[in-house]
Design a protein around this motif. Structure first.
Motif, PDB file in Angstrom:
ATOM      1  N   ASN A  61       1.290   6.708  -6.766  1.00  0.00           N
ATOM      2  CA  ASN A  61       0.300   7.758  -6.996  1.00  0.00           C
ATOM      3  C   ASN A  61       0.934   9.144  -6.891  1.00  0.00           C
ATOM      4  O   ASN A  61       0.641  10.034  -7.689  1.00  0.00           O
ATOM      5  CB  ASN A  61      -0.863   7.629  -6.009  1.00  0.00           C
ATOM      6  N   GLN A 114       0.847   4.150  -2.793  1.00  0.00           N
ATOM      7  CA  GLN A 114       0.764   5.581  -2.504  1.00  0.00           C
ATOM      8  C   GLN A 114       1.931   6.347  -3.127  1.00  0.00           C
ATOM      9  O   GLN A 114       1.762   7.450  -3.652  1.00  0.00           O
ATOM     10  CB  GLN A 114       0.728   5.806  -0.994  1.00  0.00           C
ATOM     11  N   LYS A 115       3.100   5.765  -3.081  1.00  0.00           N
ATOM     12  CA  LYS A 115       4.279   6.402  -3.676  1.00  0.00           C
ATOM     13  C   LYS A 115       4.113   6.494  -5.193  1.00  0.00           C
ATOM     14  O   LYS A 115       4.453   7.518  -5.799  1.00  0.00           O
ATOM     15  CB  LYS A 115       5.541   5.623  -3.312  1.00  0.00           C
ATOM     16  N   MET A 146       0.832  -1.209   0.000  1.00  0.00           N
ATOM     17  CA  MET A 146       0.000   0.000   0.000  1.00  0.00           C
ATOM     18  C   MET A 146       0.870   1.264   0.000  1.00  0.00           C
ATOM     19  O   MET A 146       0.540   2.241  -0.662  1.00  0.00           O
ATOM     20  CB  MET A 146      -0.952  -0.005   1.205  1.00  0.00           C
ATOM     21  N   GLN A 147       1.975   1.243   0.713  1.00  0.00           N
ATOM     22  CA  GLN A 147       2.884   2.388   0.697  1.00  0.00           C
ATOM     23  C   GLN A 147       3.504   2.566  -0.684  1.00  0.00           C
ATOM     24  O   GLN A 147       3.697   3.686  -1.152  1.00  0.00           O
ATOM     25  CB  GLN A 147       3.964   2.235   1.752  1.00  0.00           C
TER      26      GLN A 147
END
Length: 104
Positions: free
Chosen positions: A92, A89-90, A85-86
């Motif tokens: 994105n 997010q990165k 998930m991180q």
């Protein structure tokens, strides 16, 4: 002219004589070079994993959790989803940056 030919012949003879070797010497032994792999702290290793996830997801938006990058192999398996998930997010954030927007 004769001196030049003699000098060339002498140089060629010396060169050939220098290339010859006797078999009396022992063959040289190979030496092994050991290089240490740098050890990363847990935080550095986790960050490398998240960065790798971001790259994987940039290359393939349909990447799934089982396609974990090799940078993540030594990390605990219990927080794989968090690292994924991180990375998402990165990825994105990278895409937003490429579009020139500063959305959260």
């Amino acid at each position: 002219m004769r001196r030049t030919a003699t000098a060339l012949l002498a140089a060629a003879t010396l060169t050939l004589a220098g290339c010859s070797s006797s078999d009396d010497s022992e063959p040289s032994k190979a030496t092994a070079t050991v290089t240490k792999t740098p050890r990363f702290s847990a935080a550095e290793q986790r960050e490398a994993c998240v960065d790798a996830w971001a790259e994987v997801i940039l290359d393939n938006a349909d990447a799934e959790l089982d396609q974990e990058p090799t940078e993540c192999t030594d990390l605990p398996r219990d927080d794989r989803m968090d690292r994924y998930m991180q990375g998402l997010q990165k990825r994105n954030a990278i895409n937003r940056s490429a579009l020139g927007t500063n959305l959260p």
